[in-house]
Design a protein around this motif. Sequence first.
Motif, PDB file in Angstrom:
ATOM      1  N   SER A   3      63.820  -4.978  -2.815  1.00  0.00           N
ATOM      2  CA  SER A   3      63.050  -4.059  -4.180  1.00  0.00           C
ATOM      3  C   SER A   3      61.277  -4.374  -3.586  1.00  0.00           C
ATOM      4  O   SER A   3      61.011  -3.649  -4.948  1.00  0.00           O
ATOM      5  CB  SER A   3      62.934  -5.547  -5.318  1.00  0.00           C
ATOM      6  N   ARG A  49      47.537  15.294 -17.839  1.00  0.00           N
ATOM      7  CA  ARG A  49      45.773  14.133 -16.551  1.00  0.00           C
ATOM      8  C   ARG A  49      45.501  16.085 -16.390  1.00  0.00           C
ATOM      9  O   ARG A  49      44.277  15.934 -16.351  1.00  0.00           O
ATOM     10  CB  ARG A  49      46.727  13.560 -15.250  1.00  0.00           C
ATOM     11  N   MET A  83      42.685  -2.728  -6.881  1.00  0.00           N
ATOM     12  CA  MET A  83      42.174  -1.802  -8.190  1.00  0.00           C
ATOM     13  C   MET A  83      42.406  -2.450  -9.290  1.00  0.00           C
ATOM     14  O   MET A  83      41.618  -1.847 -10.383  1.00  0.00           O
ATOM     15  CB  MET A  83      43.394  -0.432  -7.681  1.00  0.00           C
ATOM     16  N   ARG A  84      43.132  -3.221  -9.824  1.00  0.00           N
ATOM     17  CA  ARG A  84      42.946  -3.900 -10.974  1.00  0.00           C
ATOM     18  C   ARG A  84      41.908  -4.186 -11.641  1.00  0.00           C
ATOM     19  O   ARG A  84      41.578  -4.043 -12.412  1.00  0.00           O
ATOM     20  CB  ARG A  84      43.906  -4.596 -10.950  1.00  0.00           C
ATOM     21  N   ALA A 133      66.524  -0.253  -6.631  1.00  0.00           N
ATOM     22  CA  ALA A 133      66.539  -1.086  -5.418  1.00  0.00           C
ATOM     23  C   ALA A 133      65.721  -2.577  -6.591  1.00  0.00           C
ATOM     24  O   ALA A 133      66.680  -3.379  -5.588  1.00  0.00           O
ATOM     25  CB  ALA A 133      64.636  -0.873  -5.523  1.00  0.00           C
ATOM     26  N   ALA A 134      65.110  -2.483  -7.934  1.00  0.00           N
ATOM     27  CA  ALA A 134      65.141  -3.625  -7.930  1.00  0.00           C
ATOM     28  C   ALA A 134      66.920  -4.230  -8.442  1.00  0.00           C
ATOM     29  O   ALA A 134      67.207  -5.970  -8.807  1.00  0.00           O
ATOM     30  CB  ALA A 134      64.383  -4.142  -9.608  1.00  0.00           C
ATOM     31  N   ARG A 149      68.939  -6.346  -5.193  1.00  0.00           N
ATOM     32  CA  ARG A 149      67.772  -6.755  -5.207  1.00  0.00           C
ATOM     33  C   ARG A 149      68.103  -8.392  -6.033  1.00  0.00           C
ATOM     34  O   ARG A 149      68.892  -8.884  -5.450  1.00  0.00           O
ATOM     35  CB  ARG A 149      66.118  -6.919  -5.279  1.00  0.00           C
ATOM     36  N   LEU A 158      69.137   4.198  -3.285  1.00  0.00           N
ATOM     37  CA  LEU A 158      68.404   2.451  -3.118  1.00  0.00           C
ATOM     38  C   LEU A 158      66.806   2.859  -3.087  1.00  0.00           C
ATOM     39  O   LEU A 158      66.441   1.699  -2.982  1.00  0.00           O
ATOM     40  CB  LEU A 158      69.304   2.107  -1.451  1.00  0.00           C
ATOM     41  N   ARG A 166      38.986  -1.682 -11.441  1.00  0.00           N
ATOM     42  CA  ARG A 166      39.333  -0.618 -12.842  1.00  0.00           C
ATOM     43  C   ARG A 166      38.471  -1.614 -14.185  1.00  0.00           C
ATOM     44  O   ARG A 166      38.077  -1.602 -15.157  1.00  0.00           O
ATOM     45  CB  ARG A 166      40.923  -0.410 -13.237  1.00  0.00           C
ATOM     46  N   PHE A 204      51.773   3.783  -1.802  1.00  0.00           N
ATOM     47  CA  PHE A 204      52.551   3.140  -3.145  1.00  0.00           C
ATOM     48  C   PHE A 204      52.860   4.119  -4.006  1.00  0.00           C
ATOM     49  O   PHE A 204      51.741   5.611  -3.860  1.00  0.00           O
ATOM     50  CB  PHE A 204      52.138   1.898  -3.131  1.00  0.00           C
ATOM     51  N   PRO A 205      53.476   4.402  -4.541  1.00  0.00           N
ATOM     52  CA  PRO A 205      54.431   5.345  -6.005  1.00  0.00           C
ATOM     53  C   PRO A 205      52.775   5.671  -6.221  1.00  0.00           C
ATOM     54  O   PRO A 205      52.547   4.775  -7.035  1.00  0.00           O
ATOM     55  CB  PRO A 205      55.291   4.906  -6.492  1.00  0.00           C
ATOM     56  N   LEU A 206      52.867   6.525  -7.278  1.00  0.00           N
ATOM     57  CA  LEU A 206      51.695   7.195  -7.802  1.00  0.00           C
ATOM     58  C   LEU A 206      50.008   6.950  -7.592  1.00  0.00           C
ATOM     59  O   LEU A 206      49.487   6.227  -8.594  1.00  0.00           O
ATOM     60  CB  LEU A 206      51.949   6.268  -8.991  1.00  0.00           C
ATOM     61  N   ALA A 207      50.165   6.174  -6.285  1.00  0.00           N
ATOM     62  CA  ALA A 207      48.664   6.369  -6.009  1.00  0.00           C
ATOM     63  C   ALA A 207      47.813   6.713  -6.261  1.00  0.00           C
ATOM     64  O   ALA A 207      45.941   7.553  -6.225  1.00  0.00           O
ATOM     65  CB  ALA A 207      48.369   5.911  -4.227  1.00  0.00           C
ATOM     66  N   ASP A 208      48.326   8.603  -6.266  1.00  0.00           N
ATOM     67  CA  ASP A 208      47.777   9.483  -6.070  1.00  0.00           C
ATOM     68  C   ASP A 208      47.127  10.052  -7.440  1.00  0.00           C
ATOM     69  O   ASP A 208      46.540  10.932  -8.527  1.00  0.00           O
ATOM     70  CB  ASP A 208      48.507  10.504  -5.866  1.00  0.00           C
ATOM     71  N   LEU A 209      47.892   9.180  -9.240  1.00  0.00           N
ATOM     72  CA  LEU A 209      47.394   9.165  -9.981  1.00  0.00           C
ATOM     73  C   LEU A 209      46.534   8.013 -10.438  1.00  0.00           C
ATOM     74  O   LEU A 209      46.428   8.193 -11.467  1.00  0.00           O
ATOM     75  CB  LEU A 209      49.498   9.656 -11.239  1.00  0.00           C
ATOM     76  N   LEU A 210      46.633   7.165  -9.995  1.00  0.00           N
ATOM     77  CA  LEU A 210      45.071   6.427 -10.376  1.00  0.00           C
ATOM     78  C   LEU A 210      43.838   6.624 -10.497  1.00  0.00           C
ATOM     79  O   LEU A 210      43.763   8.429  -9.887  1.00  0.00           O
ATOM     80  CB  LEU A 210      45.290   4.939  -9.529  1.00  0.00           C
ATOM     81  N   ASP A 211      42.687   6.587 -11.259  1.00  0.00           N
ATOM     82  CA  ASP A 211      41.550   7.188 -11.312  1.00  0.00           C
ATOM     83  C   ASP A 211      40.794   5.962 -10.703  1.00  0.00           C
ATOM     84  O   ASP A 211      40.384   4.873 -11.375  1.00  0.00           O
ATOM     85  CB  ASP A 211      41.375   6.965 -12.667  1.00  0.00           C
ATOM     86  N   ALA A 263      62.477  -0.276   0.401  1.00  0.00           N
ATOM     87  CA  ALA A 263      63.368   0.109   0.190  1.00  0.00           C
ATOM     88  C   ALA A 263      63.755   1.315   0.888  1.00  0.00           C
ATOM     89  O   ALA A 263      64.391   1.921   0.644  1.00  0.00           O
ATOM     90  CB  ALA A 263      63.607   0.419  -0.985  1.00  0.00           C
ATOM     91  N   ASP A 314      61.978  -7.792   1.596  1.00  0.00           N
ATOM     92  CA  ASP A 314      62.479  -8.099  -0.363  1.00  0.00           C
ATOM     93  C   ASP A 314      62.867  -6.405  -0.528  1.00  0.00           C
ATOM     94  O   ASP A 314      62.343  -5.647  -0.604  1.00  0.00           O
ATOM     95  CB  ASP A 314      61.261  -8.403  -0.986  1.00  0.00           C
ATOM     96  N   VAL A 352      46.478  -2.651  -4.818  1.00  0.00           N
ATOM     97  CA  VAL A 352      47.493  -3.034  -6.037  1.00  0.00           C
ATOM     98  C   VAL A 352      46.151  -3.789  -7.283  1.00  0.00           C
ATOM     99  O   VAL A 352      45.938  -3.253  -8.391  1.00  0.00           O
ATOM    100  CB  VAL A 352      48.763  -2.659  -7.054  1.00  0.00           C
ATOM    101  N   LEU A 405      48.706   1.599 -14.942  1.00  0.00           N
ATOM    102  CA  LEU A 405      46.989   1.032 -14.162  1.00  0.00           C
ATOM    103  C   LEU A 405      46.740   2.567 -14.630  1.00  0.00           C
ATOM    104  O   LEU A 405      45.633   2.917 -14.219  1.00  0.00           O
ATOM    105  CB  LEU A 405      47.636   0.404 -13.221  1.00  0.00           C
ATOM    106  N   LEU A 406      47.005   2.732 -15.059  1.00  0.00           N
ATOM    107  CA  LEU A 406      47.575   4.679 -15.636  1.00  0.00           C
ATOM    108  C   LEU A 406      46.080   4.375 -15.947  1.00  0.00           C
ATOM    109  O   LEU A 406      45.983   3.671 -16.922  1.00  0.00           O
ATOM    110  CB  LEU A 406      48.493   5.752 -15.657  1.00  0.00           C
TER     111      LEU A 406
END
Lengths: 343, 343
Positions: A80, B267, A263-264, B85-86, B89, B79, A267, A283-290, A85, A78, A260, B288-289
């Motif tokens: 996307s 943050r 984590m949902r 990417a989306a 696709r 890409l 939370r 994955f993107p923003l993995a470092d911004l989650l809590d 990507a 995929d 993901v 999720l943030l």
Amino acid sequence: MDQAGERREPTMRDVAALAKVSIKTVSRVINGLPGAGTEVTERVRAAARSLGYRPNLTASSLRRADRRSATIGVLFEDLSNPFDAALLRAVEDHARRSGVLVLAGSTEDDHTLQRELLVSLSARRVDGVVVMAAGGHQDALQHERERGTPMVLVDRPPTFGGTDCVTTTNRDSSRAAVLKLAALGHRDIAFLGDRRTLWTSQERYTGYLEGLAQAGLTLREALVRTDLHGVAVAETATAALFDLDRPPTALFTAQNLVTVGAMRVLRARDLHRRVAVIGFDDFPLADLLDPAVTVVRQDVPGIGRKAAELILARIDGDTSPPVHAVVPASLVPRGSGEIAALS
Amino acid sequence: MDQAGERREPTMRDVAALAKVSIKTVSRVINGLPGAGTEVTERVRAAARSLGYRPNLTASSLRRADRRSATIGVLFEDLSNPFDAALLRAVEDHARRSGVLVLAGSTEDDHTLQRELLVSLSARRVDGVVVMAAGGHQDALQHERERGTPMVLVDRPPTFGGTDCVTTTNRDSSRAAVLKLAALGHRDIAFLGDRRTLWTSQERYTGYLEGLAQAGLTLREALVRTDLHGVAVAETATAALFDLDRPPTALFTAQNLVTVGAMRVLRARDLHRRVAVIGFDDFPLADLLDPAVTVVRQDVPGIGRKAAELILARIDGDTSPPVHAVVPASLVPRGSGEIAALS
DNA sequence: ATGAAAGCGCTAACAC
DNA sequence: GTGTTAGCGCTTTCAT
């Protein structure tokens, strides 16, 4: 001006007529081959420019001895998906530097679609293909390979011989992740995985088992959930785990969408500060989650580069024995994987 | 078996010889054209199968009247960016349903690279191109378009005429976002934007200005930061805003990477529960943030579908007047954009 | 240094 | 229904 472009494309023939030379001389100039006088060369260039001549690679490759289309096919699950990507981008970059363009397609992990796309690529005479094989049998891939098409598999190895592939340290990194959780005192470590037909899922599960064994923990089947394709399914499975009498205190989530989903749920149940999580795939923003999510990160640019190198070399006639390149993944500690068990 | 494939590819000629018919008959059978007897058809099919014959689309299109390669070019900025990417696709999906494959490339928002890729695509005689134009001048695109190449621009409109494009409601949605913040009592609303050379950035900034004006707020130049390309630069700029004597109480971040950078800083400074944020462009895990990020979400599948429809129609000979399709974006309230000003 | 002729795999146009 | 001829735009081979 209209969209459909009426004028006939100028050809070498037209350029030759205008420059008053033979078509062969034009060919020499356009391709920068020796055997064309300085003055003639200039005349041809001028004629080409004034006509707006553009070389026709498709006609050229039809006649040329090497038959190269300077195009490769890339079939991922995929395009996307962030992982796919990023991988496409890496392959594309390296290919372009060699003047090679990429015909890209998504297989949706579907055999029929994968086969159809392979046929489409082969009808266009691509020089080679880079494929993330759909799970299950690989008949179409094997067939294409046996016809002589240069091929590199990424992410998952071939089930047939004579073909290069590039994968990551699925098993070793998974084992290390589980051992790390065990070292923090966790004894009930759940495994949440993607489709079992996928080789990566199997490897990561094997690593999980090895980790448990090495840590002296016994496997609890109830803590193993597989075939979680997509965030929604992963959420349901995670929720079910925490409805158990003895829920897990740590999760090893073996794919990014699964992480993901997990984590949902954590939370939502306010468990995110008490249950440890290590995910496979960044994955993107993995470092911004809590808390920020600890992951096993694959070296995506490295994988893409290696795949590109291999396919380009094979296209170039490299006949050395098939390679299974393994690009190391690394553990990125961010917080969620450093939560200790309550003892 | 070796990677380079030695055997000569069977041709229609070979199939014809084996089936003891003329090459033209083979052509008829392979292409499913009428004028081939049932028995002959079966004989040809059998011969083709036994030889492992595969049609050569590149030779066929060279000779055919329509000259179609059944391939389009797609040139986006990057890409590996989730938005691109989306979009790829979506375009790919629709193209494939029409038997069209996609040659994909990243321009890096660089004119030279964009031009080189256009040349590569045209050498392969793609039937049309879908392009996210690099910022600044569009000379190469215009030149290609004027040659008659069917073209659709996405995300950003052309600066020349006669060309379709598909964009979103950049200005209107930005204005709405700012008005929403103002309605929550915010009077110091900052604008954080991507490169000013990008049309989308300009539109979103204009929408911001309109929103301020409509809310009766005066623009504070100090709260406007542009040319923030990438997360790191966005972080620096955001940090600077909060070092002002009178820092903003709300942010309108006009691109997804900018939003991410801003969230990082909020943050880090523990401002994320007090400063309101609305971002343009959704991104994975925005929900999720902490707090979940309110965004203006573009209808990416819708944009891709429209772009694909347009390019395929133009390739099919549609000569109706150029279209500027605008696909509506929508505001997705998640929390960060619903933080009221302290009064 | 330059060109003429043949042909890559296929289809258009017209036979029969 | 089926085949023959020519030629798409280019490169090969071999001549001059």
